[in-house]
Scaffold this motif. Structure first.
Motif, PDB file in Angstrom:
ATOM      1  N   ILE A  31       0.854  -1.187   0.000  1.00  0.00           N
ATOM      2  CA  ILE A  31       0.000   0.000   0.000  1.00  0.00           C
ATOM      3  C   ILE A  31       0.889   1.234   0.000  1.00  0.00           C
ATOM      4  N   ALA A  32       0.793   2.042  -1.051  1.00  0.00           N
ATOM      5  CA  ALA A  32       1.560   3.294  -1.155  1.00  0.00           C
ATOM      6  C   ALA A  32       0.587   4.454  -0.983  1.00  0.00           C
ATOM      7  N   GLU A  33       0.586   5.047   0.195  1.00  0.00           N
ATOM      8  CA  GLU A  33      -0.392   6.076   0.575  1.00  0.00           C
ATOM      9  C   GLU A  33       0.189   6.895   1.722  1.00  0.00           C
ATOM     10  N   ASP A  34       0.145   8.223   1.602  1.00  0.00           N
ATOM     11  CA  ASP A  34       0.805   9.042   2.617  1.00  0.00           C
ATOM     12  C   ASP A  34      -0.081   9.408   3.801  1.00  0.00           C
ATOM     13  N   HIS A  35      -1.374   9.090   3.753  1.00  0.00           N
ATOM     14  CA  HIS A  35      -2.243   9.376   4.886  1.00  0.00           C
ATOM     15  C   HIS A  35      -2.381   8.123   5.756  1.00  0.00           C
ATOM     16  N   PRO A  36      -1.811   8.125   6.969  1.00  0.00           N
ATOM     17  CA  PRO A  36      -1.798   6.922   7.804  1.00  0.00           C
ATOM     18  C   PRO A  36      -3.182   6.353   8.089  1.00  0.00           C
TER      19      PRO A  36
ATOM     20  N   LEU B 258      -1.082  -0.864  -4.437  1.00  0.00           N
ATOM     21  CA  LEU B 258      -2.129   0.158  -4.401  1.00  0.00           C
ATOM     22  C   LEU B 258      -1.419   1.501  -4.318  1.00  0.00           C
ATOM     23  N   MET B 259      -1.572   2.332  -5.341  1.00  0.00           N
ATOM     24  CA  MET B 259      -0.742   3.526  -5.469  1.00  0.00           C
ATOM     25  C   MET B 259      -1.580   4.803  -5.442  1.00  0.00           C
ATOM     26  N   ASP B 260      -1.310   5.663  -4.461  1.00  0.00           N
ATOM     27  CA  ASP B 260      -1.901   6.996  -4.452  1.00  0.00           C
ATOM     28  C   ASP B 260      -1.143   7.857  -5.453  1.00  0.00           C
ATOM     29  N   ILE B 261      -1.794   8.916  -5.963  1.00  0.00           N
ATOM     30  CA  ILE B 261      -1.105   9.810  -6.905  1.00  0.00           C
ATOM     31  C   ILE B 261      -0.328  10.887  -6.179  1.00  0.00           C
TER      32      ILE B 261
ATOM     33  N   MET C  80      -5.365 -12.476   0.447  1.00  0.00           N
ATOM     34  CA  MET C  80      -4.726 -11.177   0.284  1.00  0.00           C
ATOM     35  C   MET C  80      -3.871 -10.884   1.504  1.00  0.00           C
ATOM     36  N   GLU C  81      -2.632 -10.456   1.278  1.00  0.00           N
ATOM     37  CA  GLU C  81      -1.715 -10.164   2.380  1.00  0.00           C
ATOM     38  C   GLU C  81      -0.975  -8.859   2.105  1.00  0.00           C
ATOM     39  N   VAL C  82      -1.055  -7.919   3.041  1.00  0.00           N
ATOM     40  CA  VAL C  82      -0.297  -6.677   2.930  1.00  0.00           C
ATOM     41  C   VAL C  82       1.122  -6.962   3.422  1.00  0.00           C
ATOM     42  N   VAL C  83       2.081  -6.899   2.511  1.00  0.00           N
ATOM     43  CA  VAL C  83       3.461  -7.243   2.864  1.00  0.00           C
ATOM     44  C   VAL C  83       4.334  -6.011   3.058  1.00  0.00           C
ATOM     45  N   GLY C  84       3.826  -4.824   2.689  1.00  0.00           N
ATOM     46  CA  GLY C  84       4.616  -3.617   2.853  1.00  0.00           C
ATOM     47  C   GLY C  84       3.777  -2.372   2.688  1.00  0.00           C
ATOM     48  N   GLU C  85       4.301  -1.247   3.182  1.00  0.00           N
ATOM     49  CA  GLU C  85       3.614   0.037   3.083  1.00  0.00           C
ATOM     50  C   GLU C  85       4.628   1.113   2.721  1.00  0.00           C
ATOM     51  N   ALA C  86       4.130   2.165   2.085  1.00  0.00           N
ATOM     52  CA  ALA C  86       4.986   3.278   1.686  1.00  0.00           C
ATOM     53  C   ALA C  86       4.201   4.570   1.819  1.00  0.00           C
ATOM     54  N   ALA C  87       4.910   5.663   2.140  1.00  0.00           N
ATOM     55  CA  ALA C  87       4.266   6.966   2.283  1.00  0.00           C
ATOM     56  C   ALA C  87       4.737   7.959   1.229  1.00  0.00           C
ATOM     57  N   THR C  88       5.704   7.555   0.386  1.00  0.00           N
ATOM     58  CA  THR C  88       6.214   8.408  -0.690  1.00  0.00           C
ATOM     59  C   THR C  88       6.436   7.556  -1.931  1.00  0.00           C
ATOM     60  N   GLY C  89       6.620   8.221  -3.059  1.00  0.00           N
ATOM     61  CA  GLY C  89       6.913   7.488  -4.276  1.00  0.00           C
ATOM     62  C   GLY C  89       8.231   6.743  -4.195  1.00  0.00           C
ATOM     63  N   GLU C  90       9.214   7.385  -3.578  1.00  0.00           N
ATOM     64  CA  GLU C  90      10.524   6.738  -3.428  1.00  0.00           C
ATOM     65  C   GLU C  90      10.412   5.463  -2.584  1.00  0.00           C
ATOM     66  N   GLU C  91       9.620   5.528  -1.509  1.00  0.00           N
ATOM     67  CA  GLU C  91       9.432   4.348  -0.664  1.00  0.00           C
ATOM     68  C   GLU C  91       8.699   3.244  -1.420  1.00  0.00           C
ATOM     69  N   ALA C  92       7.755   3.629  -2.281  1.00  0.00           N
ATOM     70  CA  ALA C  92       7.032   2.635  -3.078  1.00  0.00           C
ATOM     71  C   ALA C  92       7.989   1.875  -3.991  1.00  0.00           C
TER      72      ALA C  92
ATOM     73  N   ASN D 270       1.690  -5.581 -10.849  1.00  0.00           N
ATOM     74  CA  ASN D 270       0.482  -4.865 -11.248  1.00  0.00           C
ATOM     75  C   ASN D 270       0.258  -3.681 -10.319  1.00  0.00           C
ATOM     76  N   ILE D 271      -0.198  -2.580 -10.886  1.00  0.00           N
ATOM     77  CA  ILE D 271      -0.409  -1.372 -10.089  1.00  0.00           C
ATOM     78  C   ILE D 271      -1.831  -0.863 -10.272  1.00  0.00           C
ATOM     79  N   LEU D 272      -2.499  -0.650  -9.148  1.00  0.00           N
ATOM     80  CA  LEU D 272      -3.853  -0.107  -9.116  1.00  0.00           C
ATOM     81  C   LEU D 272      -3.802   1.265  -8.474  1.00  0.00           C
ATOM     82  N   ILE D 273      -4.182   2.285  -9.220  1.00  0.00           N
ATOM     83  CA  ILE D 273      -4.221   3.639  -8.698  1.00  0.00           C
ATOM     84  C   ILE D 273      -5.437   3.786  -7.787  1.00  0.00           C
ATOM     85  N   LEU D 274      -5.211   4.288  -6.579  1.00  0.00           N
ATOM     86  CA  LEU D 274      -6.286   4.523  -5.612  1.00  0.00           C
ATOM     87  C   LEU D 274      -6.159   5.969  -5.146  1.00  0.00           C
TER      88      LEU D 274
END
Length: 226
Positions: A5-10, A51-54, A26-38, A76-80
């Protein structure tokens, strides 16, 4: 399905994680708060889906999507996101995202989108699908007259006069500071207009915008039948 999950709002990120924790397979294996972290999580974990925030701090989700798809095309990338404008949708698809879902989608719609994108299918939320159908069904917008010398080409029909002038300067290789001095406007105004131009032209950066102008100059001019 292994998901990042790549999303900057906790709070939103936590909500999505909690939802996915209740779903078998379904298993969440990692999280990111910035594009670089993603990008770092993609390299480290090689998930099935991101799951990618813009809009995120630093590198945005569109740029991160492009970087990830270039190096790891099987992810695969799904924009959310909350962004529902046509430019964001088309730019996301152009860089390799397989789906585009709005954050206000209900849980079942989100889960269905995750399943479909995870299996390699393309998917759009209901509202985005309707917007795309309307976009392709609508007649072309009338071409504005005399804007920045670019109005003869429909590629630039959406640009305002100011944006067209700035695009001409970009095509000439000028920096924001040089453009600001030439047009007697602030550098911040130039930067805002450049951002609008990139969105309207569905390109990622100034280099691609300049290439688009160069290509348009070599295109044959439309003739009139009869």
């Amino acid at each position: 399905m292994r998901i990042v999950i790549a999303e900057d709002h906790p709070m939103f990120r936590n909500g999505v994680r909690s939802l996915l924790a209740t779903i078998d397979g379904m298993e969440v294996v990692g999280e990111a708060a910035t594009g670089e972290e993603a990008i770092a999580q993609a390299e480290k974990l090689l998930p099935d889906l991101i799951l990618m925030d813009i809009r995120m701090p630093g590198m945005n989700g569109i740029e991160a999507t492009q970087a990830i798809k270039e190096k790891y095309p099987s992810i695969n990338i799904l924009i959310l996101t909350m962004y529902r404008d046509d430019q964001s949708v088309f730019t996301a698809m152009r860089v390799g995202a397989k789906g585009y879902v709005l954050k206000d989608a209900d849980e079942e719609e989100l889960l269905q989108a995750i399943r479909m994108v995870g299996s390699g299918c393309a998917v759009f939320s209901t509202e985005i699908a309707e917007r795309m159908m309307h976009y392709f069904a609508a007649p072309p917008a009338p071409e504005p007259a005399g804007i920045g010398g670019l109005s003869a080409n429909p590629l630039f029909a959406e640009l305002t006069r100011r944006e067209a002038d700035i695009l001409q300067c970009i095509a000439g290789g000028e920096t924001n500071a040089q453009i600001a001095a030439r047009l007697h406007i602030s550098a911040k105004t130039v930067a805002n207009n450049v951002s609008n131009i990139l969105n309207k032209l569905q390109v990622l950066d100034r280099h691609e915008a300049r290439k688009l102008v160069e290509q348009s100059r070599t295109m044959p001019k439309p003739g009139r039948l009869g």
